[in-house]
Scaffold this motif. Sequence first.
Motif, PDB file in Angstrom:
ATOM      1  N   GLN A 115      -0.291   9.850   2.648  1.00  0.00           N
ATOM      2  CA  GLN A 115      -0.838   8.496   2.751  1.00  0.00           C
ATOM      3  C   GLN A 115       0.293   7.475   2.840  1.00  0.00           C
ATOM      4  O   GLN A 115       0.228   6.530   3.636  1.00  0.00           O
ATOM      5  CB  GLN A 115      -1.723   8.200   1.533  1.00  0.00           C
ATOM      6  CG  GLN A 115      -2.287   6.786   1.492  1.00  0.00           C
ATOM      7  CD  GLN A 115      -3.399   6.559   2.518  1.00  0.00           C
ATOM      8  OE1 GLN A 115      -3.738   7.462   3.278  1.00  0.00           O
ATOM      9  NE2 GLN A 115      -3.939   5.360   2.545  1.00  0.00           N
ATOM     10  N   ALA A 116       1.345   7.687   2.048  1.00  0.00           N
ATOM     11  CA  ALA A 116       2.488   6.779   2.080  1.00  0.00           C
ATOM     12  C   ALA A 116       3.169   6.814   3.442  1.00  0.00           C
ATOM     13  O   ALA A 116       3.560   5.766   3.986  1.00  0.00           O
ATOM     14  CB  ALA A 116       3.472   7.144   0.974  1.00  0.00           C
ATOM     15  N   ALA A 166       0.838  -1.202   0.000  1.00  0.00           N
ATOM     16  CA  ALA A 166       0.000   0.000   0.000  1.00  0.00           C
ATOM     17  C   ALA A 166       0.876   1.256   0.000  1.00  0.00           C
ATOM     18  O   ALA A 166       0.530   2.274  -0.638  1.00  0.00           O
ATOM     19  CB  ALA A 166      -0.921  -0.002   1.213  1.00  0.00           C
ATOM     20  N   THR A 167       2.004   1.194   0.700  1.00  0.00           N
ATOM     21  CA  THR A 167       2.940   2.317   0.711  1.00  0.00           C
ATOM     22  C   THR A 167       3.513   2.561  -0.678  1.00  0.00           C
ATOM     23  O   THR A 167       3.595   3.709  -1.145  1.00  0.00           O
ATOM     24  CB  THR A 167       4.089   2.050   1.705  1.00  0.00           C
ATOM     25  OG1 THR A 167       3.554   1.870   3.016  1.00  0.00           O
ATOM     26  CG2 THR A 167       5.077   3.215   1.726  1.00  0.00           C
ATOM     27  N   ILE A 168       3.913   1.484  -1.338  1.00  0.00           N
ATOM     28  CA  ILE A 168       4.468   1.588  -2.695  1.00  0.00           C
ATOM     29  C   ILE A 168       3.430   2.200  -3.648  1.00  0.00           C
ATOM     30  O   ILE A 168       3.745   3.099  -4.444  1.00  0.00           O
ATOM     31  CB  ILE A 168       4.916   0.216  -3.217  1.00  0.00           C
ATOM     32  CG1 ILE A 168       6.047  -0.359  -2.343  1.00  0.00           C
ATOM     33  CG2 ILE A 168       5.348   0.308  -4.672  1.00  0.00           C
ATOM     34  CD1 ILE A 168       7.318   0.432  -2.375  1.00  0.00           C
ATOM     35  N   ARG A 180       1.253   7.027  -6.743  1.00  0.00           N
ATOM     36  CA  ARG A 180       0.161   7.971  -7.017  1.00  0.00           C
ATOM     37  C   ARG A 180       0.489   9.390  -6.555  1.00  0.00           C
ATOM     38  O   ARG A 180      -0.298  10.308  -6.774  1.00  0.00           O
ATOM     39  CB  ARG A 180      -1.121   7.495  -6.324  1.00  0.00           C
ATOM     40  CG  ARG A 180      -1.694   6.185  -6.862  1.00  0.00           C
ATOM     41  CD  ARG A 180      -3.102   5.952  -6.314  1.00  0.00           C
ATOM     42  NE  ARG A 180      -3.142   5.897  -4.870  1.00  0.00           N
ATOM     43  CZ  ARG A 180      -3.036   4.784  -4.144  1.00  0.00           C
ATOM     44  NH1 ARG A 180      -2.883   3.610  -4.762  1.00  0.00           N
ATOM     45  NH2 ARG A 180      -3.090   4.823  -2.829  1.00  0.00           N
ATOM     46  N   GLY A 181       1.629   9.538  -5.910  1.00  0.00           N
ATOM     47  CA  GLY A 181       2.017  10.856  -5.418  1.00  0.00           C
ATOM     48  C   GLY A 181       1.332  11.242  -4.131  1.00  0.00           C
ATOM     49  O   GLY A 181       1.350  12.425  -3.751  1.00  0.00           O
TER      50      GLY A 181
END
Length: 502
Positions: free
Chosen positions: A95-96, A83-85, A90-91
């Motif tokens: 969230q990352a 999910a981090t990747i 997505r920029g």
Amino acid sequence: MEPRVSEFRLPNGMRFLVLERRNAPVVSFHTYADVGAADEDVGSTGLAHLLEHMAFKGTQSIGSKDLKKEKELLDLIDEEFYATIDAEKRGEIQQAKNRLQRMEELQQEAAMLVIPNAYGALVSREGGVGLNAATSHDATRYFVDLPSNKLEFWFAVEAERFQNPVFRELYSEKKVIEEERRLRVENSPLGLFQQAFASKGMPQSPYGRPVIGYPEDFATLGRKEVEAFFHERYLPSKLTVGIVGDANPSEVEKLAHKYFGGWYGSAESSKIAKVSKADVGPEFYQNLLRKGGIAEDGNVLRMSSNAGPYTIVGYPRPNFESDDDFVLDIITDTLSSGRTSRFYKNLVIPGKALGASATSTFPGNKLPNMYLLNSVAGAQDKGDPDLAAQSLRDELSKLWSKGSDRVSEKELVKVKKTNRVALLETMGNNRALASLLARYTALTGDWRTLITQFDRLDRVTEKDIRETAERIFDDDHCVVGYVTKPQMGMKRLFGIFGKKGQ
């Protein structure tokens, strides 16, 4: 030696070589996995090396305080990693960051369930020494020495390692490898230059990519990629085991059937697409040039660094199956083996080079690769790597000379004798011999090629050396690297080799 070596193959394809030596109650074990960095796909570089590290993280029965709960946490960690990747792609920076923070919290929770270094500690308690592994482009090797009464113990833990691995602590181990890369490549004076040189010399080969992986690839590798690579590549038919020491061959075969006989690899292996051996990614190569401050033109690379002066020259050569292989080994020993070698007598002693060496195969030998020459310019060559390159070239040209500088029969006999003695001394060491038996069997299909190579070396003639040297050492097809001191500037940028002039 042949009557003393026992060999057998299990129905699943796994091979064993056993040489019983009762001079000490110790056994050397060497597992040769025919899986290396050359088996990786572009975008997944570094997988084979990462998997080697994972092989010491324990199994389903070794290394966990609560396996069920640990597996649940590992799955959650994976979810947060991917999910981090995705968020980064997505920029979505915040969230990352949130996902990464949650991932780190889960890792800390999972770490509470791990018994640190359980696998290594277990082997050590049972008397094991030298437990280690190594990954190359061609293979991954696992080895250890154990007391002779621990034969079944080795089979039990090795079977666990390959049949029931748990890739725990994967993301923390990735950080260890990333630090290893920074130390050995990015912060090493010649690290990026040597990596760029390999990529330049073998752009259409997986040999042109680093074993440790490109950082851009490595950052995106998770447990899903590691498990897929393992299930496809780590099959019984890919493993060859050499066992040398105080071990009864009959007992070894019985234990092999008991612990490995029912293993046929993962059911998933046939469903996974075969990895393609793609070429070096051009974007990665350009990154290397930029990061290293490396200039390129034609077949020449040059860098200004206090690590200079340094010259490296690489010539394309065929793989180990070629008739050239043994001839090139003889040439290598003639040029740079010991104080009686040509490089030492003609370059080092006169002061043309502080050091000079030849390497017959780089970085592996299963695929076409490179023959390397290295030199550090000496006072007589004014510390100039260009002049050092000329000195190397002068020595090479003597190999196909028909004059007094040619390789004489006397010199050839001496080199062959030295080569034979060195190999016989190596074979006297149990650990080294276990490695040789496994390696030669995996590469050639028959360990006896270890012995028959003596005959092949003896058949090398002066004519073979002249013809092979003149054909292989073609300056129009070589790759050259120069590292100069900053105060020398960029004079004679493209050196003497190849089609570029001074």
